[in-house]
Scaffold this motif. Structure first.
Motif, mmCIF file in Angstrom:
data_model
loop_
_atom_site.group_PDB
_atom_site.id
_atom_site.type_symbol
_atom_site.label_atom_id
_atom_site.label_comp_id
_atom_site.label_asym_id
_atom_site.label_seq_id
_atom_site.Cartn_x
_atom_site.Cartn_y
_atom_site.Cartn_z
ATOM 1 N N UNK A 1 45.864 40.257 75.587
ATOM 2 C CA UNK A 1 45.824 39.941 74.152
ATOM 3 C C UNK A 1 44.577 40.529 73.506
ATOM 4 N N UNK A 2 43.467 40.469 74.223
ATOM 5 C CA UNK A 2 42.223 41.030 73.708
ATOM 6 C C UNK A 2 42.354 42.525 73.456
ATOM 7 N N UNK A 3 42.926 43.247 74.404
ATOM 8 C CA UNK A 3 43.114 44.694 74.246
ATOM 9 C C UNK A 3 44.043 45.005 73.081
ATOM 10 N N UNK A 4 45.113 44.236 72.987
ATOM 11 C CA UNK A 4 46.072 44.480 71.917
ATOM 12 C C UNK A 4 45.455 44.202 70.550
ATOM 13 N N UNK A 5 44.692 43.122 70.432
ATOM 14 C CA UNK A 5 44.031 42.799 69.161
ATOM 15 C C UNK A 5 42.972 43.845 68.824
ATOM 16 N N UNK A 6 42.257 44.314 69.826
ATOM 17 C CA UNK A 6 41.238 45.338 69.608
ATOM 18 C C UNK A 6 41.867 46.639 69.094
ATOM 19 N N UNK A 7 43.007 46.998 69.662
ATOM 20 C CA UNK A 7 43.702 48.215 69.214
ATOM 21 C C UNK A 7 44.153 48.073 67.764
ATOM 22 N N UNK B 1 43.334 49.205 61.835
ATOM 23 C CA UNK B 1 43.046 48.680 60.499
ATOM 24 C C UNK B 1 41.749 49.290 59.973
ATOM 25 N N UNK B 2 40.718 49.385 60.829
ATOM 26 C CA UNK B 2 39.445 50.010 60.425
ATOM 27 C C UNK B 2 39.669 51.460 60.003
ATOM 28 N N UNK B 3 40.486 52.181 60.740
ATOM 29 C CA UNK B 3 40.736 53.582 60.415
ATOM 30 C C UNK B 3 41.448 53.710 59.067
#
Length: 145
Positions: A129-135, A140-142
């Motif tokens: 979940x952490x990896x998926x949220x980070x991606x 979103x930042x981009x």
């Protein structure tokens, strides 16, 4: 053909596995070693030794870990992530199963607890979940630029 194991050997191994997480001092670890030595001393044939070793490995995998406070470790994250989703997606269980283990709810007269494998699955699910949220955060930042 199933391997033969004396009932006394099984009983000693079960006692060892049940109490091993309580061993904090060198003295307690030596007592566990003595218990294992006693159990293995009751085995005579190679088949009995193999059966005892196999039983010990399987029992360690199945043992319940009441010493791990997963709920405390998760803290406020239990409000931020869907425990129902974790239970269903990663364990194939319903949310009540997960909540029983997090809260050490009495089930059949014993507090529910995670096995070693279930703790690993919980850790892996949080990591996934952490990896998926980070991606998603990166995307979103981009787009915000």
């Amino acid at each position: 053909m199933p391997l033969y194991m004396k009932a006394e050997v099984k009983k000693l191994i079960d006692q060892l596995v049940q109490d091993i997480h309580l061993s904090k001092t060198e003295e307690e670890r030596k007592a566990n070693d003595a218990l294992l030595e006693r159990a293995m001393g009751l085995t005579v044939t190679d088949e009995e030794k193999k059966a005892a070793g196999q039983y010990l490995r399987e029992a360690m995998k199945r043992r319940r870990r009441n010493d791990v406070d997963a709920k405390g470790l998760l803290g406020e994250m239990t409000d931020a992530v869907s425990l129902s989703y974790i239970a269903r997606t990663y364990f194939g269980k319903d949310k009540s199963w997960l909540y029983q283990r997090l809260n050490n709810t009495l089930v059949n007269g014993k507090p529910a607890a995670f096995t070693q494998q279930e703790l690993k699955t919980l850790a892996d699910s949080i990591g996934d979940l952490s990896k998926r949220l980070s991606a998603i955060s990166t995307i979103i930042h981009q787009k915000a630029v």
